[in-house]
Design an enzyme around this catalytic site. Sequence first.
Site, PDB file in Angstrom:
ATOM      1  N   ASP A 132       1.119  -1.213  -0.052  1.00 58.41           N
ATOM      2  CA  ASP A 132       0.142  -0.146  -0.139  1.00 58.41           C
ATOM      3  C   ASP A 132       0.888   1.471  -0.137  1.00 58.41           C
ATOM      4  O   ASP A 132       2.130   1.354   0.622  1.00 58.41           O
ATOM      5  CB  ASP A 132      -0.626   0.115   1.323  1.00 58.41           C
ATOM      6  N   ASP A 156      -7.731  -1.859  -4.589  1.00 57.72           N
ATOM      7  CA  ASP A 156      -8.296  -1.169  -3.762  1.00 57.72           C
ATOM      8  C   ASP A 156      -8.734   0.234  -4.439  1.00 57.72           C
ATOM      9  O   ASP A 156     -10.463  -0.272  -4.172  1.00 57.72           O
ATOM     10  CB  ASP A 156      -7.541  -0.836  -2.508  1.00 57.72           C
TER      11      ASP A 156
END
Length: 178
Positions: A132, A156
């Site tokens: 991330d 995401d």
Amino acid sequence: MSKHSQAIFSNRRARNGSVFLLLSVVVIILDQITKYLTVENIAYNTRGIEILPFFNLVHVYNYGAAFSMFASWGGAQRYFLSGIAIVMTLVFLVVLLRTKATAKWHCVSYALFIGGAIGNLIDRLMHGYVIDFLLFYLQDSDGNITWAYPAFNVADIAVVCGAVLMVILAIFTKEPKK
């Protein structure tokens, strides 16, 4: 390939949402490129690169799912979440292939979900975690972070946009009368 089989193949492709799989491929490529650039250019688990006073590019790992759910499962979450991603990808692939290409927004929502699920699945299978790098936060006058939304990535974003679009379509799309 004969003209007859070419016509059947092109008609079948034109009738269902298979062409929207190109969007899934774009999502996967963008996701993996951005994760590669993150790993190569941002030190792990630091404040990263400040883009705005409330947004940084960071380099962190998520061993769980959304908001680090299941992260404490001691490694079993890798297989559990990978299995879920595989099943959901297959389900949405079947749905996409059974959806008429004229239902463009439905096809887009399925393709976004597929691309995002595969993008994060690649990370889980290769590393055991998801990379991330997008971090939104609030900070006090001393520069201390007082609140942060969990870091996330391109995959995401695609999954969330696909899911939100599915909900919007479910609410506002009228079923044709039979």
